[in-house]
Design a protein around this motif. Structure first.
Motif, short mmCIF file in Angstrom:
data_model
loop_
_atom_site.label_atom_id
_atom_site.label_comp_id
_atom_site.label_asym_id
_atom_site.label_seq_id
_atom_site.Cartn_x
_atom_site.Cartn_y
_atom_site.Cartn_z
N LYS A 1 2.41 -8.95 8.21
CA LYS A 1 1.20 -9.53 7.64
C LYS A 1 1.58 -10.70 6.74
O LYS A 1 2.74 -10.81 6.31
N ASP B 1 5.32 -5.03 10.43
CA ASP B 1 4.36 -5.13 9.32
C ASP B 1 4.24 -6.61 8.97
O ASP B 1 4.34 -7.00 7.80
N ILE C 1 9.30 5.30 11.33
CA ILE C 1 8.08 6.11 11.50
C ILE C 1 7.86 6.20 13.01
O ILE C 1 7.49 5.21 13.64
N THR D 1 9.84 -1.14 8.14
CA THR D 1 9.41 -0.79 9.49
C THR D 1 10.13 -1.62 10.55
O THR D 1 9.70 -1.63 11.71
N VAL E 1 6.01 8.98 3.39
CA VAL E 1 5.72 8.11 4.54
C VAL E 1 7.01 7.88 5.34
O VAL E 1 7.02 7.99 6.57
N PHE E 2 8.09 7.57 4.64
CA PHE E 2 9.38 7.33 5.30
C PHE E 2 10.24 8.58 5.10
O PHE E 2 10.85 8.76 4.04
N TYR F 1 -2.86 8.44 2.40
CA TYR F 1 -1.74 7.64 2.90
C TYR F 1 -1.66 6.28 2.21
O TYR F 1 -0.69 5.97 1.54
N ASP G 1 -0.17 -8.77 14.11
CA ASP G 1 -0.41 -8.59 12.68
C ASP G 1 -0.63 -9.94 11.99
O ASP G 1 -1.37 -10.05 11.02
N HIS H 1 0.81 -1.23 0.00
CA HIS H 1 0.00 0.00 0.00
C HIS H 1 0.84 1.27 0.00
O HIS H 1 0.30 2.37 0.01
N ILE I 1 -4.96 -0.90 12.96
CA ILE I 1 -4.89 -0.74 11.50
C ILE I 1 -6.26 -0.33 10.97
O ILE I 1 -6.36 0.50 10.06
N ASN J 1 3.85 -10.47 3.71
CA ASN J 1 5.24 -10.02 3.83
C ASN J 1 6.19 -11.16 4.19
O ASN J 1 7.30 -10.93 4.67
C1 GN1 Z 1 1.06 -0.95 4.85
O1 GN1 Z 1 3.10 -1.39 2.43
P1 GN1 Z 1 2.40 -2.47 3.09
O2 GN1 Z 1 1.13 -2.79 2.37
O3 GN1 Z 1 3.26 -3.70 3.33
C2 GN1 Z 1 1.41 -0.25 6.15
C3 GN1 Z 1 1.20 -1.19 7.34
C4 GN1 Z 1 -0.21 -1.70 7.34
C5 GN1 Z 1 -0.51 -2.37 6.01
C6 GN1 Z 1 -1.94 -2.81 5.94
C7 GN1 Z 1 4.51 1.85 6.40
O4 GN1 Z 1 1.99 -1.97 4.58
O5 GN1 Z 1 1.44 -0.51 8.54
O6 GN1 Z 1 -0.41 -2.63 8.36
O7 GN1 Z 1 -0.25 -1.48 4.92
N1 GN1 Z 1 2.78 0.22 6.12
C8 GN1 Z 1 3.10 1.46 6.50
O8 GN1 Z 1 -2.08 -3.78 4.95
O9 GN1 Z 1 2.26 2.26 6.92
#
Ligand code: GN1
Ligand code: MG
Length: 369
Positions: free
Chosen positions: A221, A219, A157, A242, A55-56, A328, A254, A28, A314, A224
């Motif tokens: 999830k 992060d 962040i 992160t 963002v960064f 964002y 997560d 995202h 989230i 990842n």
């Molecule tokens: C963002 O970039 P991405 O999709 O791996 C976000 C996470 C959220 C996630 C929700 C730096 O991660 O904090 O949990 O989306 N990254 C940032 O899917 O804000």
């Protein structure tokens, strides 16, 4: 775009000549491309990524973190005689001068990374075994970083997982309501007010030190972590922007958020969201298999809470971004952030309903009784 990517690629020391590039992944924040290279007739691939510097804000600090972390992991895997080190941790590829990123004339930051072959990520989990593998991989990742030498990693962040900060950002967005969208989300606003305590639930423990600070991924999830195409084993944790001081509980939370459901993060119908205890159990087993040796009882006792807290956080971030006009997170349709938010809030409700059952699962595997 291909021309621009070819020119960016030419500024890095890549293992071959640029052939083509396609958009890759479902992140995202950053823009990711999978690049095909030709190395004297042999096909090679790597990743080119534009880092979102809105963002960064501290890209040099962020890249220093990633290089330190990946080099440390590589050194430890080498010491363990891991036969597949390049698949188990990616490498940042140097630019022409040996630096870790480039900046274009327009001010954009780019980096190049090795690509892990023979593995891929899933946006939605298919089996409990994948939950086990993902959790084991993130637990191992944390374990490998428990002895990172040198100064504290920089916070890429600040206050990223700080509940009070996220509530304040939400309250600010609501008060300003710059797009006049608050009228569409009365129910969600009320839900946040009622459940505020969940979002704040780890903050005290972290401040007091009851929950120890650890380097975490932040992060964690399901999409990842790359899982092996043949064996399904966790191969490599990716998206390290992160990685910074936090708690392992942020990562476990997560994993809960993204693995116990069988719906996508942006499922438009929140009524379809369920929390599967079998998947939760697989997560607990996988996480304890690799992290059980260093987690403290306080951390273990907060595992169920962490799932709800991170999911709520989230959800609140998606709602805040919806109120702010989708500035964002990348969105691909109207109401996208709102769909994401509703799915998260529904999951918090489902997790809360299963609280006792989930706590019993943790106790069974962690033997805290
Ligand atoms: C963002 O970039 P991405 O999709 O791996 C976000 C996470 C959220 C996630 C929700 C730096 O991660 O904090 O949990 O989306 N990254 C940032 O899917 O804000
Ligand atoms: Mg990602």
């Amino acid at each position: 775009m291909t021309e621009q990517l070819a020119s960016i690629a030419s500024r890095f020391q890549l293992p071959g000549r640029f052939v083509s590039a396609v958009r890759y992944g479902s992140g995202h924040i950053n823009d990711t491309y999978l690049v095909e290279l030709d190395d004297a007739g042999a096909r090679r691939r790597c990743i080119l990524q534009r880092i979102n510097h809105h963002v960064f804000r501290d890209v040099p600090g962020l890249m220093r973190n990633i290089v330190r972390v990946t080099e440390h992991i590589r050194r430890k895997l080498d010491e363990e005689h891991d036969p597949e080190v390049p698949r188990h941790v990616y490498s940042v590829l140097p630019n022409e001068e040996g630096g870790w990123y480039i900046q274009t004339e327009s001010g954009d930051y780019w980096r190049a990374l090795t690509f892990i072959e023979g593995a891929h990520t899933y946006d939605v989990l298919e089996t409990p075994e994948q939950a086990y593998q993902a959790a084991k991989a993130f637990g191992r990742f944390q374990g490998l970083l428990t002895d990172l030498p040198g100064e504290r990693l920089c916070e890429t962040i600040p206050n990223f997982h700080h509940g009070p900060t996220r509530l304040k950002q939400f309250a600010d967005a609501l008060a300003a309501d710059p797009c006049n969208r608050a009228r569409f989300v009365r129910k969600e606003i009320e839900w946040v007010e009622e459940n505020e305590w969940i979002l704040l639930s780890l903050a005290d423990g972290l401040r007091s030190g009851l929950i120890p600070e650890r380097i975490s991924h932040n992060d964690a999830k399901i999409n990842n972590v790359m899982l092996d195409d043949q064996t399904g084993a966790g191969v490599c944790v990716v998206d390290l922007d992160t990685v910074m001081p936090g708690t392992g509980l942020f990562d476990f939370g997560d994993l809960v958020r993204t693995c116990v459901v069988n719906t996508a993060e942006d499922e438009p119908n929140p009524a379809l969201v369920t929390a599967d205890p079998l998947r939760f159990e697989a997560l607990v087993e996988g996480y304890l298999a690799s992290a059980g040796s260093f987690l403290t009882p306080a951390e273990i006792r907060h595992m169920v809470t962490a799932g709800k807290m991170i999911t709520m956080m989230i959800g609140v971030r998606f709602l805040t971004d919806f109120l702010n006009g989708d500035v964002y997170f990348k969105v691909h349709r109207d109401g996208h952030n709102l769909d994401r938010c509703r799915t998260q809030f529904a999951l918090v409700d489902r997790l809360a309903e299963s609280d006792k059952e989930l706590e019993a699962i943790v106790r069974k595997h962690a033997r805290l009784d």
